[in-house]
Write a protein that holds these residues in place. Structure first.
Motif, PDB file in Angstrom:
ATOM      1  N   GLU A  28       0.806  -1.203   0.000  1.00  0.00           N
ATOM      2  CA  GLU A  28       0.000   0.000   0.000  1.00  0.00           C
ATOM      3  C   GLU A  28       0.860   1.283   0.000  1.00  0.00           C
ATOM      4  O   GLU A  28       0.356   2.375  -0.263  1.00  0.00           O
ATOM      5  CB  GLU A  28      -0.932   0.014   1.211  1.00  0.00           C
ATOM      6  CG  GLU A  28      -1.911  -1.169   1.206  1.00  0.00           C
ATOM      7  CD  GLU A  28      -2.744  -1.202   2.470  1.00  0.00           C
ATOM      8  OE1 GLU A  28      -2.475  -0.367   3.362  1.00  0.00           O
ATOM      9  OE2 GLU A  28      -3.639  -2.058   2.579  1.00  0.00           O
ATOM     10  N   VAL A  29       2.123   1.107   0.428  1.00  0.00           N
ATOM     11  CA  VAL A  29       3.020   2.269   0.466  1.00  0.00           C
ATOM     12  C   VAL A  29       3.626   2.458  -0.932  1.00  0.00           C
ATOM     13  O   VAL A  29       4.419   1.620  -1.401  1.00  0.00           O
ATOM     14  CB  VAL A  29       4.121   2.083   1.519  1.00  0.00           C
ATOM     15  CG1 VAL A  29       5.065   3.301   1.518  1.00  0.00           C
ATOM     16  CG2 VAL A  29       3.517   1.876   2.890  1.00  0.00           C
ATOM     17  N   ARG A  30       3.221   3.543  -1.566  1.00  0.00           N
ATOM     18  CA  ARG A  30       3.713   3.799  -2.908  1.00  0.00           C
ATOM     19  C   ARG A  30       4.798   4.883  -2.946  1.00  0.00           C
ATOM     20  O   ARG A  30       5.590   4.947  -3.878  1.00  0.00           O
ATOM     21  CB  ARG A  30       2.556   4.266  -3.792  1.00  0.00           C
ATOM     22  CG  ARG A  30       1.445   3.249  -3.941  1.00  0.00           C
ATOM     23  CD  ARG A  30       1.945   2.013  -4.690  1.00  0.00           C
ATOM     24  NE  ARG A  30       0.868   1.037  -4.888  1.00  0.00           N
ATOM     25  CZ  ARG A  30       1.054  -0.117  -5.518  1.00  0.00           C
ATOM     26  NH1 ARG A  30       2.241  -0.416  -6.003  1.00  0.00           N
ATOM     27  NH2 ARG A  30       0.044  -0.958  -5.651  1.00  0.00           N
ATOM     28  N   LYS A  31       4.789   5.732  -1.890  1.00  0.00           N
ATOM     29  CA  LYS A  31       5.704   6.862  -1.906  1.00  0.00           C
ATOM     30  C   LYS A  31       6.075   7.214  -0.473  1.00  0.00           C
ATOM     31  O   LYS A  31       5.232   7.200   0.415  1.00  0.00           O
ATOM     32  CB  LYS A  31       5.061   8.062  -2.600  1.00  0.00           C
ATOM     33  CG  LYS A  31       5.993   9.257  -2.809  1.00  0.00           C
ATOM     34  CD  LYS A  31       5.262  10.353  -3.562  1.00  0.00           C
ATOM     35  CE  LYS A  31       6.204  11.543  -3.791  1.00  0.00           C
ATOM     36  NZ  LYS A  31       5.515  12.646  -4.518  1.00  0.00           N
ATOM     37  N   ILE A  32       7.345   7.521  -0.262  1.00  0.00           N
ATOM     38  CA  ILE A  32       7.844   7.889   1.062  1.00  0.00           C
ATOM     39  C   ILE A  32       8.684   9.138   0.909  1.00  0.00           C
ATOM     40  O   ILE A  32       9.569   9.225   0.054  1.00  0.00           O
ATOM     41  CB  ILE A  32       8.702   6.755   1.662  1.00  0.00           C
ATOM     42  CG1 ILE A  32       7.912   5.438   1.735  1.00  0.00           C
ATOM     43  CG2 ILE A  32       9.213   7.145   3.044  1.00  0.00           C
ATOM     44  CD1 ILE A  32       8.723   4.267   2.203  1.00  0.00           C
ATOM     45  N   ASN A  33       8.394  10.090   1.820  1.00  0.00           N
ATOM     46  CA  ASN A  33       9.209  11.307   1.789  1.00  0.00           C
ATOM     47  C   ASN A  33      10.165  11.323   2.967  1.00  0.00           C
ATOM     48  O   ASN A  33      10.074  10.494   3.874  1.00  0.00           O
ATOM     49  CB  ASN A  33       8.319  12.553   1.740  1.00  0.00           C
ATOM     50  CG  ASN A  33       7.495  12.717   3.017  1.00  0.00           C
ATOM     51  OD1 ASN A  33       7.770  12.094   4.046  1.00  0.00           O
ATOM     52  ND2 ASN A  33       6.485  13.569   2.985  1.00  0.00           N
ATOM     53  N   PRO A  34      11.085  12.253   3.055  1.00  0.00           N
ATOM     54  CA  PRO A  34      12.060  12.273   4.147  1.00  0.00           C
ATOM     55  C   PRO A  34      11.433  12.419   5.514  1.00  0.00           C
ATOM     56  O   PRO A  34      11.958  11.879   6.500  1.00  0.00           O
ATOM     57  CB  PRO A  34      12.917  13.481   3.804  1.00  0.00           C
ATOM     58  CG  PRO A  34      12.848  13.592   2.316  1.00  0.00           C
ATOM     59  CD  PRO A  34      11.441  13.191   1.957  1.00  0.00           C
ATOM     60  N   ASN A  35      10.285  13.121   5.614  1.00  0.00           N
ATOM     61  CA  ASN A  35       9.629  13.227   6.928  1.00  0.00           C
ATOM     62  C   ASN A  35       9.134  11.862   7.419  1.00  0.00           C
ATOM     63  O   ASN A  35       9.204  11.550   8.615  1.00  0.00           O
ATOM     64  CB  ASN A  35       8.448  14.210   6.841  1.00  0.00           C
ATOM     65  CG  ASN A  35       8.921  15.649   6.632  1.00  0.00           C
ATOM     66  OD1 ASN A  35      10.041  15.984   7.016  1.00  0.00           O
ATOM     67  ND2 ASN A  35       8.073  16.476   6.036  1.00  0.00           N
ATOM     68  N   GLY A  36       8.620  11.061   6.490  1.00  0.00           N
ATOM     69  CA  GLY A  36       8.182   9.704   6.864  1.00  0.00           C
ATOM     70  C   GLY A  36       9.360   8.854   7.293  1.00  0.00           C
ATOM     71  O   GLY A  36       9.281   8.091   8.270  1.00  0.00           O
ATOM     72  N   VAL A  37      10.491   8.977   6.552  1.00  0.00           N
ATOM     73  CA  VAL A  37      11.685   8.203   6.927  1.00  0.00           C
ATOM     74  C   VAL A  37      12.208   8.668   8.274  1.00  0.00           C
ATOM     75  O   VAL A  37      12.630   7.869   9.119  1.00  0.00           O
ATOM     76  CB  VAL A  37      12.772   8.358   5.831  1.00  0.00           C
ATOM     77  CG1 VAL A  37      14.054   7.670   6.282  1.00  0.00           C
ATOM     78  CG2 VAL A  37      12.292   7.777   4.524  1.00  0.00           C
ATOM     79  N   ALA A  38      12.157   9.942   8.535  1.00  0.00           N
ATOM     80  CA  ALA A  38      12.637  10.475   9.809  1.00  0.00           C
ATOM     81  C   ALA A  38      11.799   9.956  10.978  1.00  0.00           C
ATOM     82  O   ALA A  38      12.331   9.635  12.060  1.00  0.00           O
ATOM     83  CB  ALA A  38      12.618  12.014   9.768  1.00  0.00           C
ATOM     84  N   ALA A  39      10.482   9.904  10.774  1.00  0.00           N
ATOM     85  CA  ALA A  39       9.624   9.355  11.845  1.00  0.00           C
ATOM     86  C   ALA A  39       9.974   7.902  12.127  1.00  0.00           C
ATOM     87  O   ALA A  39      10.075   7.470  13.294  1.00  0.00           O
ATOM     88  CB  ALA A  39       8.152   9.490  11.444  1.00  0.00           C
TER      89      ALA A  39
END
Length: 760
Positions: free
Chosen positions: A681-692
């Motif tokens: 379901e995860v199609r896109k990840i931004n740096p804020n998501g990676v940071a969390a």
């Protein structure tokens, strides 16, 4: 011719003497015997004739003389006439006298005849009196025989009858009474035999009535001997391997003289039997008597045995009465055989004994169907064992009884196993599966003593549970209340195991000679109980969803495994010298060991399931517009959960198991967290998501580091390297094999490109 002349000459000589008598007195003295003789010989006429001739001769001489001397002749004639006159007178007197003599002679003859007749009658009377006396003596002896019978002097009566027959009857064989008495002798002998048999039957009846009491006295005496023997074995070590009725025991106990057949409580007098035996032997009826006696004893044996006995409700009076009666009967039989030479043969006695034993076993076996209490069976066994010891002392074979004890033991083992099976089941079901709390030193020492549990000597304190379950306080060693690692079921099961062992060996004493069978049965039964009723029940409870209960089951399994190892050593020690050597391995030991793995897996399942539930609550916004400053709630809850189970639920586990659970839980948590960004379901990840995500992983890593276990951080290597890859400024390093192996060696080669693609 001579016979005629001689009487005449006698009469002539007598007449001559009469004539020549000098005086009248002499004349009469000579005349009277001559007349008597003539009368006795019936020659009175001849005497008269001789006197007449003598008179005529005298007259001729006178006439001749007168012719020459007339005067003188006349004178002589005158004188002669006077003489003649006197002679006539004398003749008349003689005739009268002769008639008187004749009359007296006839009377005398009659009297003599009467005297002779009276002497014959008197002889006959004397002979009849003697015969009557002899017959009366015989009758007296005959009556005396019956008097002796009435006085129960049977042998004296038989001796008197023998004397009567062989001595006194021979003296009166000419009389009919002798035949009559002789004909009555067999009947009298039969009376003697019947009388003595009547007394014997009375004696046998009393013996039968006394048999049970005799057996009771014998049992009591055997029990006293057994007590004395135990005391001697305690005092003298080398006697500990001796058995009751052994030669050493008999010699050691010989000072305690006791006659079962003659004591203060019971006296068995064999005199009626000896008398009956002696009389039948004297009568030549030994074979008949032996047969009748044997038949009577067989009948008494049948009367001795009841139709049934009762063994329920702890009432063993019927069993005691049965075995005491048999014992008394058999003791009398053995004593009879020893006291008599030919009455009872060993074959007859042993045949009756075997028959009674078989009947007793049949009765007891039938009654055992209603017995379901091991304590009752143990008492039954002790009674039978006492019976065996008693009869073994009288040289009876007890093989069949000893074999019956094996049957009794099988039932005892079955009931004991069932009883403890129910107890184990109840203990397992009633347990709260919480660490056991001890509130006093006495209880603590008791639990340690009965359980195969060795406290950690290096431990300086025991944790005691306060009224709040989650709060602990540290107390000094042996401060109470304190908590033991296992739950209450473990010491309770240990108590039952020890009781099970003891009760098994209650059956194995000096009365039971099959230690190998007890050992093998004990080993098998104990193994089955531990495997089926303890281990299997614990495994069934692993389906619980309560982690603390599963952990407690694992701890219990650990202690039961230790207990099984201790039991193996205990069984080796208890093994008899006749058993095969080698180690003893209980199947239950492996069962507990293998099911510890099952419990561990179940703990893994529950912990991982909880981790799954927590990770599923994660709400990452992979394209968040802002940067998160705090770790996620699920991560805080997850670390708190892991910390709680480490310090509470898993606290009692062995360190290696606890580390393994932690290692598996953290590995599983890392994999579940890693699966979040890899979700389809995860199609896109931004740096804020990676940071969390990186903040949560860092929070988790700090928690793992706080555990101070160098192995546990390895569980996060893949997760941390994957997050580091996602945080990297460039992805070229991942595609460079040398750099990837160095910095991202734990990152899955398939997952890395996927995550990098989502980051673009």
């Amino acid at each position: 011719m001579l016979s005629t002349i001689e009487p005449r000459d006698d009469i002539a000589a007598a007449v001559q003497q009469i004539i020549l008598s000098p005086s009248d007195a002499d004349y009469l003295d000579q005349l009277i015997p001559a007349i008597k003789d003539a009368s006795r010989s019936k020659r009175t006429a001849q005497l008269m004739q001789t006197l007449s001739h003598f008179s005529d001769d005298c007259e001729a001489d006178i006439e001749k003389m007168c012719n020459s001397n007339h005067q003188e002749f006349v004178t002589s004639v005158n004188q002669l006439l006077r003489v003649r006159e006197g002679t006539v007178s004398l003749t008349s007197e003689i005739l009268n006298l002769n008639q008187s003599i004749q009359s007296s002679t006839e009377k005398l003859a009659e009297q003599k005849k009467a005297l002779v007749d009276s002497r014959g009658v008197r002889q006959n009377i004397n002979e009849a009196a003697q015969a009557l006396k002899d017959c009366l003596e015989v009758l007296r002896l005959a009556n005396h025989v019956h008097d002796l019978l009435a006085k129960k002097n049977h042998y004296a009566a038989l001796r008197a009858l023998d004397e009567l027959q062989n001595v006194h009857l021979k003296e009166i064989t000419q009389y009919k009474i002798a035949d009559m008495i002789q004909q009555s002798v067999p009947a009298t002998q039969k009376l003697v035999a019947e009388a003595v048999m009547t007394d014997l039957n009375t004696w046998l009846y009393r013996i039968r009535e006394t048999s049970q009491f005799l057996g009771e006295v014998a049992f009591y005496h055997t029990e006293l001997r057994r007590t004395r023997h135990k005391d001697r074995m305690e005092r003298i070590p080398y006697l500990r391997n001796t058995k009751l009725n052994s030669a050493i025991e008999l010699v050691s106990d010989e000072r305690e003289e006791f006659d079962v057949l003659d004591n203060d409580n019971v006296q068995v007098d064999f005199t009626p039997l000896f008398e009956c035996l002696h009389i039948h032997e004297a009568l030549g009826q030994m074979d008949k008597f032996r047969s009748e006696y044997a038949a009577t004893r067989r009948q008494q044996k049948e009367l001795l045995l009841p139709s049934s006995i009762l063994l329920v409700d702890g009432d063993h009076s019927s069993l005691n009465a049965l075995l005491e009666g048999i014992a008394g009967f058999a003791i009398v039989e053995r004593a009879t055989m020893k006291k008599t030479q030919s009455l009872r043969s060993p074959v007859d006695v042993d045949e009756l004994w075997d028959s009674m034993c078989q009947s007793a076993i049949t009765l007891i076996s039938k009654a055992l169907n209603d017995v379901d209490n091991v304590d009752v069976l143990l008492k039954i066994k002790r009674i039978i064992a006492l019976f065996i010891h008693t009869m073994n002392g009288w040289d009876y074979s007890v093989t069949v009884l000893d074999s019956f004890l094996l049957t009794l033991f099988e039932k005892y083992a079955e009931l004991l196993k069932k009883r403890f099976s129910d107890d184990f089941q109840e203990i397992v079901q009633a347990d709260d599966y919480m660490p056991m709390s001890i509130d006093s030193l006495d209880k603590y020492d008791k639990v340690v003593r009965i359980s195969w549990y060795t406290p950690d000597k290096d431990q300086e304190d025991l944790r005691s549970v306060s009224p709040l379950p989650q709060i602990h306080r540290i107390l000094t060693f042996r401060s109470f209340p304190c908590v033991l690692p296992f739950s209450q079921m473990y010491p309770l099961c240990c108590v039952n195991i020890r009781s099970f062992l003891n009760q098994f060996y209650f059956f194995s004493d000096d009365n039971f000679q099959h230690p190998n069978i007890i050992y093998e049965t004990l080993k098998k039964s104990l193994d089955e109980l531990l495997s089926e009723k303890v281990c299997k029940s614990l495994v069934e409870r692993l389906n619980s969803q309560y982690l603390g209960q599963i952990v407690q089951i694992l701890i219990n399994l650990e202690h039961f495994e230790i207990a099984c190892k201790e039991l193996e050593q205990l069984l080796i020690t208890a093994r008899s010298s006749n058993s095969a050597g080698g180690p003893i391995i209980l199947n239950a030991t492996e069962e507990f060991r293998s099911n510890k793995k099952t419990a561990e897996k179940r703990i893994f399942e529950l912990v991982n399931s909880k981790i799954d539930d927590l990770v599923e609550t994660a709400e990452y916004d992979w394209i968040a517009p802002t940067l998160e400053t705090e770790p996620s709630n699920y991560m805080q809850t997850l670390t708190r959960y892991l910390s709680n189970i480490m310090n509470s639920t898993l606290l009692g586990l062995p360190r290696e198991i606890k580390e393994l659970i932690y290692f598996d839980a953290l590995s599983h948590a890392a994999n579940m967290i890693l699966s979040l960004p890899l979700s389809p379901e995860v199609r896109k990840i931004n740096p804020n998501g990676v940071a969390a995500l990186a903040k949560d992983v860092h929070y988790l890593a700090e928690f793992v580091d706080s555990l101070n276990n160098p192995i546990l951080p390895e569980t996060l290597d893949e997760l941390q390297q994957t997050v580091n890859l996602m945080l990297a400024d460039t992805s070229d390093e991942f595609y460079d094999v040398s750099t990837r192996n160095k910095k991202y060696g734990r990152v899955d080669p398939m997952n890395g490109p996927l995550l990098l693609e989502n980051l673009r």
